[in-house]
Scaffold this motif. Structure first.
Motif, PDB file in Angstrom:
ATOM      1  N   ALA A 282      -6.924  13.350  -8.121  1.00 49.91           N
ATOM      2  CA  ALA A 282      -6.367  12.597  -7.001  1.00 49.91           C
ATOM      3  C   ALA A 282      -5.317  11.600  -7.474  1.00 49.91           C
ATOM      4  N   ASN A 283      -4.494  11.130  -6.529  1.00 53.90           N
ATOM      5  CA  ASN A 283      -3.476  10.126  -6.787  1.00 53.90           C
ATOM      6  C   ASN A 283      -4.109   8.812  -7.220  1.00 53.90           C
ATOM      7  N   ASP A 284      -3.478   8.105  -8.168  1.00 49.05           N
ATOM      8  CA  ASP A 284      -4.086   6.908  -8.736  1.00 49.05           C
ATOM      9  C   ASP A 284      -4.215   5.760  -7.730  1.00 49.05           C
ATOM     10  N   ALA A 285      -3.212   5.555  -6.890  1.00 48.00           N
ATOM     11  CA  ALA A 285      -3.324   4.489  -5.884  1.00 48.00           C
ATOM     12  C   ALA A 285      -4.369   4.842  -4.835  1.00 48.00           C
ATOM     13  N   ASP A 286      -4.463   6.116  -4.481  1.00 49.77           N
ATOM     14  CA  ASP A 286      -5.469   6.540  -3.510  1.00 49.77           C
ATOM     15  C   ASP A 286      -6.882   6.248  -4.009  1.00 49.77           C
ATOM     16  N   VAL A 287      -7.153   6.537  -5.275  1.00 47.53           N
ATOM     17  CA  VAL A 287      -8.513   6.290  -5.774  1.00 47.53           C
ATOM     18  C   VAL A 287      -8.793   4.797  -5.892  1.00 47.53           C
ATOM     19  N   ALA A 288      -7.747   4.005  -6.192  1.00 49.20           N
ATOM     20  CA  ALA A 288      -7.937   2.545  -6.188  1.00 49.20           C
ATOM     21  C   ALA A 288      -8.318   2.069  -4.793  1.00 49.20           C
ATOM     22  N   GLY A 289      -7.714   2.674  -3.774  1.00 53.07           N
ATOM     23  CA  GLY A 289      -8.074   2.349  -2.397  1.00 53.07           C
ATOM     24  C   GLY A 289      -9.517   2.700  -2.088  1.00 53.07           C
ATOM     25  N   ILE A 290      -9.965   3.847  -2.566  1.00 52.49           N
ATOM     26  CA  ILE A 290     -11.362   4.251  -2.368  1.00 52.49           C
ATOM     27  C   ILE A 290     -12.300   3.252  -3.033  1.00 52.49           C
ATOM     28  N   ALA A 291     -11.967   2.796  -4.236  1.00 49.05           N
ATOM     29  CA  ALA A 291     -12.810   1.812  -4.925  1.00 49.05           C
ATOM     30  C   ALA A 291     -12.942   0.541  -4.097  1.00 49.05           C
ATOM     31  N   GLU A 292     -11.842   0.091  -3.498  1.00 50.01           N
ATOM     32  CA  GLU A 292     -11.878  -1.164  -2.738  1.00 50.01           C
ATOM     33  C   GLU A 292     -12.572  -1.005  -1.394  1.00 50.01           C
ATOM     34  N   VAL A 293     -12.429   0.139  -0.753  1.00 45.07           N
ATOM     35  CA  VAL A 293     -13.041   0.296   0.566  1.00 45.07           C
ATOM     36  C   VAL A 293     -14.544   0.564   0.458  1.00 45.07           C
ATOM     37  N   ARG A 294     -14.969   1.160  -0.638  1.00 42.42           N
ATOM     38  CA  ARG A 294     -16.397   1.435  -0.805  1.00 42.42           C
ATOM     39  C   ARG A 294     -17.145   0.282  -1.474  1.00 42.42           C
ATOM     40  N   PHE A 295     -16.471  -0.371  -2.431  1.00 40.94           N
ATOM     41  CA  PHE A 295     -17.195  -1.337  -3.267  1.00 40.94           C
ATOM     42  C   PHE A 295     -16.472  -2.667  -3.436  1.00 40.94           C
ATOM     43  N   GLY A 296     -15.385  -2.892  -2.727  1.00 42.35           N
ATOM     44  CA  GLY A 296     -14.585  -4.073  -3.015  1.00 42.35           C
ATOM     45  C   GLY A 296     -14.128  -4.830  -1.787  1.00 42.35           C
ATOM     46  N   ALA A 297     -12.869  -5.222  -1.804  1.00 43.79           N
ATOM     47  CA  ALA A 297     -12.328  -6.144  -0.813  1.00 43.79           C
ATOM     48  C   ALA A 297     -12.282  -5.583   0.592  1.00 43.79           C
ATOM     49  N   ALA A 298     -12.290  -4.256   0.737  1.00 43.17           N
ATOM     50  CA  ALA A 298     -12.201  -3.642   2.064  1.00 43.17           C
ATOM     51  C   ALA A 298     -13.516  -3.020   2.520  1.00 43.17           C
ATOM     52  N   LYS A 299     -14.601  -3.314   1.840  1.00 45.14           N
ATOM     53  CA  LYS A 299     -15.898  -2.742   2.208  1.00 45.14           C
ATOM     54  C   LYS A 299     -16.266  -3.144   3.637  1.00 45.14           C
ATOM     55  N   ASP A 300     -16.691  -2.162   4.439  1.00 44.56           N
ATOM     56  CA  ASP A 300     -17.112  -2.346   5.837  1.00 44.56           C
ATOM     57  C   ASP A 300     -15.969  -2.776   6.753  1.00 44.56           C
ATOM     58  N   GLN A 301     -14.731  -2.616   6.304  1.00 42.23           N
ATOM     59  CA  GLN A 301     -13.575  -2.963   7.135  1.00 42.23           C
ATOM     60  C   GLN A 301     -13.291  -1.839   8.123  1.00 42.23           C
ATOM     61  N   ALA A 302     -13.251  -2.166   9.395  1.00 44.42           N
ATOM     62  CA  ALA A 302     -12.915  -1.181  10.425  1.00 44.42           C
ATOM     63  C   ALA A 302     -11.400  -1.064  10.557  1.00 44.42           C
ATOM     64  N   GLY A 303     -10.955   0.042  11.143  1.00 45.77           N
ATOM     65  CA  GLY A 303      -9.535   0.227  11.396  1.00 45.77           C
ATOM     66  C   GLY A 303      -8.768   0.632  10.153  1.00 45.77           C
ATOM     67  N   LEU A 304      -7.503   0.214  10.088  1.00 44.54           N
ATOM     68  CA  LEU A 304      -6.604   0.651   9.029  1.00 44.54           C
ATOM     69  C   LEU A 304      -6.486  -0.399   7.925  1.00 44.54           C
ATOM     70  N   THR A 305      -6.853   0.002   6.713  1.00 40.60           N
ATOM     71  CA  THR A 305      -6.626  -0.806   5.515  1.00 40.60           C
ATOM     72  C   THR A 305      -5.486  -0.190   4.727  1.00 40.60           C
ATOM     73  N   ILE A 306      -4.541  -1.018   4.314  1.00 38.76           N
ATOM     74  CA  ILE A 306      -3.479  -0.574   3.414  1.00 38.76           C
ATOM     75  C   ILE A 306      -3.620  -1.333   2.101  1.00 38.76           C
ATOM     76  N   LEU A 307      -3.892  -0.587   1.032  1.00 38.62           N
ATOM     77  CA  LEU A 307      -3.914  -1.168  -0.304  1.00 38.62           C
ATOM     78  C   LEU A 307      -2.573  -0.899  -0.968  1.00 38.62           C
ATOM     79  N   THR A 308      -2.007  -1.918  -1.621  1.00 32.57           N
ATOM     80  CA  THR A 308      -0.807  -1.732  -2.421  1.00 32.57           C
ATOM     81  C   THR A 308      -1.089  -2.208  -3.837  1.00 32.57           C
ATOM     82  N   THR A 309      -0.579  -1.483  -4.810  1.00 24.77           N
ATOM     83  CA  THR A 309      -0.684  -1.899  -6.206  1.00 24.77           C
ATOM     84  C   THR A 309       0.702  -2.331  -6.656  1.00 24.77           C
ATOM     85  N   LEU A 310       0.812  -3.590  -7.058  1.00 25.29           N
ATOM     86  CA  LEU A 310       2.092  -4.162  -7.468  1.00 25.29           C
ATOM     87  C   LEU A 310       2.166  -4.141  -8.988  1.00 25.29           C
TER      88      LEU A 310
END
Length: 253
Positions: free
Chosen positions: A111-139
């Motif tokens: 998988a794409n590296d930014a996509d998997v970082a997003g999965i890490a945050e939505v399952r176990f991090g800053a976006a856990k239990d967040q409803a709707g649209l989350t946009i993660l950006t890696t700077l």
């Protein structure tokens, strides 16, 4: 419903380094040391495969058949790498997932590296239990992105390439962390560029949450408070381990 494995291996391939670890995918935590080797010069497929074999040997999981996920800096479609960022152009249109499966003698999830970082945050991090649209950006050197709607990944979003017509540049050429470093911008000067970027994404997508990752996220207190947005914006939790954790989580599904 398919049972999810309790642990998996995540490998994060970058332009300069290849990192890997064993992850408890029920908690999103590393349960091994983090192994790392340098990305081979030129980053051609066979050389990268050999480096991945090396990090798996360092973890002592080369013969272990627990799920294995691989994060890679490219657009990924049906196991093929359709672009190449800081790696050889040989990856463009390359049947990467099958190449790694044949070379490692095991099934993998690619998988794409930014996509998997997003999965890490939505399952176990800053976006856990967040409803709707989350946009993660890696700077970082560029700007990677992941779009997740109600926990479901929309892959290969590539929002670092939205265009800034005024200057004829895409977003990452204008607002990536590397631009701040190269031009010697202050935090306030860089924040003005980020203000344009996140305001533009806000207008286009009306997200419910922005999560900011990449190494610079550890200094988020120096630039996030300078932004004026309608959307909450928070630093990522997993930073340098996000690719490992997210890749392992997807492989375990």
């Amino acid at each position: 419903m398919t049972e999810i494995a309790a642990r998996a291996v995540g490998v994060d391939i970058g332009g300069t380094g290849i990192k890997a670890g064993v992850v408890d995918v029920t908690t999103g935590t590393l349960i091994s040391t983090r192994a790392k080797v340098a990305t081979p010069e030129g980053a051609k497929p066979r050389d990268v495969l050999a480096a991945v074999e090396q990090v798996l040997d360092l973890l002592d999981v080369a013969e272990d058949k627990i799920p294995l996920g691989v994060a890679f800096p490219a657009i990924i479609k049906s196991g093929r790498t359709m672009s190449a960022a800081n790696v050889s152009d040989e990856w463009i249109g390359f049947e990467a997932e099958k190449f790694f499966e044949d070379g490692l003698g095991r099934d993998i999830h690619f998988a794409n590296d930014a996509d998997v970082a997003g999965i890490a945050e939505v399952r176990f991090g800053a976006a856990k239990d967040q409803a709707g649209l989350t946009i993660l950006t890696t700077l970082g050197t560029g700007i990677g992105s992941a779009m997740i709607y109600n926990g479901v990944l929309v892959p290969n979003s590539e929002l670092g390439h939205v265009q800034r017509a005024k200057h004829g540049k895409d977003a990452e050429a204008y607002a990536a962390n590397s631009v701040m470093e190269r031009l010697g911008l202050s935090w306030a000067q860089w924040a003005k560029r980020l203000q344009w970027y996140y305001s533009h994404l806000e207008f286009l997508f009306s997200p419910d949450l922005f999560v900011v990752g990449g190494g610079v996220s550890k200094s988020s207190d120096k630039f996030l408070p300078l932004l004026d947005l309608k959307t909450p914006i928070v630093p990522a939790v997993h930073r340098n381990n996000a690719g490992i954790i997210g890749a392992a989580a997807l492989a375990a599904d």
